[in-house]
Design a protein around this motif. Structure first.
Motif, mmCIF file in Angstrom:
data_model
loop_
_atom_site.group_PDB
_atom_site.id
_atom_site.type_symbol
_atom_site.label_atom_id
_atom_site.label_comp_id
_atom_site.label_asym_id
_atom_site.label_seq_id
_atom_site.Cartn_x
_atom_site.Cartn_y
_atom_site.Cartn_z
ATOM 1 N N ILE A 136 -1.667 18.124 -38.512
ATOM 2 C CA ILE A 136 -1.457 18.374 -37.094
ATOM 3 C C ILE A 136 -0.081 19.003 -36.931
ATOM 4 O O ILE A 136 0.931 18.426 -37.342
ATOM 5 C CB ILE A 136 -1.536 17.069 -36.273
ATOM 6 C CG1 ILE A 136 -2.942 16.453 -36.379
ATOM 7 C CG2 ILE A 136 -1.162 17.327 -34.818
ATOM 8 C CD1 ILE A 136 -3.050 15.083 -35.720
ATOM 9 N N THR A 185 2.949 20.147 -34.572
ATOM 10 C CA THR A 185 3.460 19.654 -33.291
ATOM 11 C C THR A 185 4.927 20.006 -33.093
ATOM 12 O O THR A 185 5.689 20.133 -34.054
ATOM 13 C CB THR A 185 3.291 18.122 -33.212
ATOM 14 O OG1 THR A 185 3.822 17.641 -31.965
ATOM 15 C CG2 THR A 185 3.989 17.416 -34.356
ATOM 16 N N CYS A 202 -4.400 21.705 -36.983
ATOM 17 C CA CYS A 202 -4.541 21.934 -35.547
ATOM 18 C C CYS A 202 -3.165 22.226 -34.958
ATOM 19 O O CYS A 202 -2.204 21.541 -35.261
ATOM 20 C CB CYS A 202 -5.109 20.693 -34.843
ATOM 21 S SG CYS A 202 -6.544 19.980 -35.628
ATOM 22 N N VAL A 247 -0.027 20.515 -31.024
ATOM 23 C CA VAL A 247 -0.515 19.285 -30.404
ATOM 24 C C VAL A 247 0.672 18.404 -30.027
ATOM 25 O O VAL A 247 1.339 17.844 -30.890
ATOM 26 C CB VAL A 247 -1.460 18.527 -31.358
ATOM 27 C CG1 VAL A 247 -2.097 17.350 -30.639
ATOM 28 C CG2 VAL A 247 -2.527 19.462 -31.927
ATOM 29 N N HIS A 269 -5.990 26.378 -32.953
ATOM 30 C CA HIS A 269 -5.583 25.608 -31.780
ATOM 31 C C HIS A 269 -6.596 24.485 -31.561
ATOM 32 O O HIS A 269 -7.802 24.672 -31.752
ATOM 33 C CB HIS A 269 -5.518 26.507 -30.553
ATOM 34 C CG HIS A 269 -4.838 25.862 -29.378
ATOM 35 N ND1 HIS A 269 -5.510 25.019 -28.510
ATOM 36 C CD2 HIS A 269 -3.555 25.922 -28.939
ATOM 37 C CE1 HIS A 269 -4.669 24.602 -27.572
ATOM 38 N NE2 HIS A 269 -3.473 25.134 -27.817
ATOM 39 N N PHE A 270 -6.089 23.316 -31.170
ATOM 40 C CA PHE A 270 -6.981 22.149 -31.081
ATOM 41 C C PHE A 270 -8.134 22.359 -30.101
ATOM 42 O O PHE A 270 -9.211 21.776 -30.258
ATOM 43 C CB PHE A 270 -6.187 20.883 -30.731
ATOM 44 C CG PHE A 270 -5.575 20.858 -29.356
ATOM 45 C CD1 PHE A 270 -6.237 20.256 -28.301
ATOM 46 C CD2 PHE A 270 -4.321 21.415 -29.118
ATOM 47 C CE1 PHE A 270 -5.681 20.212 -27.033
ATOM 48 C CE2 PHE A 270 -3.750 21.376 -27.852
ATOM 49 C CZ PHE A 270 -4.433 20.779 -26.805
ATOM 50 N N ASP A 292 -4.376 13.619 -27.471
ATOM 51 C CA ASP A 292 -4.937 14.646 -28.354
ATOM 52 C C ASP A 292 -4.629 14.324 -29.812
ATOM 53 O O ASP A 292 -5.477 14.502 -30.694
ATOM 54 C CB ASP A 292 -4.376 16.021 -27.995
ATOM 55 C CG ASP A 292 -4.877 16.545 -26.664
ATOM 56 O OD1 ASP A 292 -6.044 16.241 -26.310
ATOM 57 O OD2 ASP A 292 -4.118 17.238 -25.964
ATOM 58 N N MET A 293 -3.419 13.844 -30.073
ATOM 59 C CA MET A 293 -3.054 13.452 -31.439
ATOM 60 C C MET A 293 -3.996 12.370 -31.956
ATOM 61 O O MET A 293 -4.517 12.455 -33.069
ATOM 62 C CB MET A 293 -1.610 12.941 -31.474
ATOM 63 C CG MET A 293 -0.545 13.992 -31.247
ATOM 64 S SD MET A 293 1.109 13.235 -31.134
ATOM 65 C CE MET A 293 2.141 14.694 -30.930
#
Length: 260
Positions: A244, A246, A224, A227, A201-202, A232-233
Motif C-alpha cells: 500500500i 501512502t 495500491c 491510500v 489507484h485503489f 481504505d487501508m
C-alpha cells in the motif's frame, strides 16, 4: 585450498549475501515520495528517504525525470520551482534549493544514499515525457543503466505510467520487478507483456473487484496508491494486497497494528 575449505568459503559467502540482501522490511508500507508529511520534510528529498528508512517502511517511492542535458533527477512534478525539468539543464536546476537546503537529487545520489542501508527498498518511478514518446524510453534505458552501474539491483523496483517504458525495463533487466501504474490493463495482459506487478489507484480495484485475486493467482504483486484514509487501508489489508502506497506511512503502521 582443499575441497572442504572451498565449500566452507562458499557457505560463508552465501551467508554474507543473505545478511546483506535478505533483510528488507517485510511489511506492506510504501512511503509515497518518501516519509515527508508527518515531519514536514521536502518530498522526494534524501531526508524523506532516510525518514522512510527510520520508521521501517518496506519501500520508499520516488520519481525520476530526465533533464535537457540527460541528467536523471528526482522530483515529482515536471517543473521544479518554476523550471521545466525536460527543457532545463541540471546546472539550471541547481540554482533552486529544497526548503531543507538540499539540491534536487540526481538518481545516482538518491541510489547511493539508499544503498547505505538494507531495510527499505527503493521504488523508482519512471516519469512519462510530455515532449516525445522516445524520451520516456530513453529515461527508462538510462535508469536501468544507472542502477546496473551502481550495482543497486537488489534495492530497486520499477514503476511507471508509461506502458512501453515498463516493458523496456523488463527487457533490459529480466530479473527486475516492474509494476504498471495507469490502471487500464487487466492482470493477464500485464503478465503477458512482462510486468511483474500491478500498482493501481485503489479505486481501480474497487471498479474491478476480481483483479487483486486474478493478479496474485498469476504471480503478480499488487500495490495500491495513494491510500491515506484509515478505512481504505483496513479494507485493502483485508483483501491481502501486497503493498500500500501512502503519504502517511505512520498512520498505515498504526492500522496494521490494530488489524493484527
Amino acid at each position: 585450498m582443499n575441497r572442504h575449505s572451498f565449500l566452507f568459503t562458499l557457505i560463508c559467502l552465501f551467508a554474507v549475501m543473505q545478511v546483506s540482501y535478505g533483510q528488507f522490511n517485510k511489511n506492506v508500507v510504501i512511503a509515497h515520495r518518501g516519509a515527508w508529511k508527518a515531519q514536514d520534510i521536502p518530498q522526494n528529498s534524501l531526508a524523506s528517504l532516510n525518514q522512510a528508512v527510520e520508521i521501517g517502511c518496506h519501500g520508499s517511492e520516488f520519481d525520476v525525470h530526465l533533464t535537457k542535458d540527460e541528467v536523471l533527477v528526482v522530483n515529482h512534478d515536471r517543473d521544479y520551482f518554476g523550471l521545466d525539468i525536460e527543457s532545463s539543464t541540471y546546472q539550471e536546476l541547481l540554482a533552486k534549493k529544497l526548503p531543507n537546503g538540499e539540491s534536487i537529487p540526481t538518481l545516482e545520489s538518491y541510489l547511493k544514499e539508499g544503498m547505505k542501508q538494507k531495510k527499505t527498498r527503493l521504488i523508482l518511478e519512471i516519469k512519462p515525457s510530455t515532449a516525445k514518446k522516445e524520451r520516456a524510453l530513453k529515461t527508462a534505458e538510462l535508469c536501468v543503466s544507472t542502477v546496473k552501474k551502481l550495482k543497486a539491483q537488489k534495492w530497486v523496483d520499477y514503476i511507471t505510467f508509461d506502458y512501453e517504458a515498463g516493458k523496456l525495463v523488463g527487457k533490459l533487466d529480466p530479473k527486475a520487478e516492474v509494476a504498471y501504474l495507469n490502471g487500464d490493463v487487466a492482470p493477464a495482459q500485464a503478465k503477458k507483456d512482462g510486468y511483474t506487478g500491478l500498482d493501481y489507484h485503489f479505486k481501480v480495484y474497487k471498479a474491478n473487484p476480481t483483479w487483486i485475486k486474478e493478479a496474485q493467482d498469476l504471480g503478480l504483486s499488487v500495490n495500491c496508491w495513494t491510500v491515506n484514509d484509515e478505512a481504505d487501508m483496513a479494507e485493502l489489508l483485508n483483501q491481502k494486497v501486497d503493498f500500500i502506497t501512502t503519504d502517511e506511512p505512520e498512520k498505515l503502521f498504526e492500522v496494521i497494528q490494530a488489524h493484527e
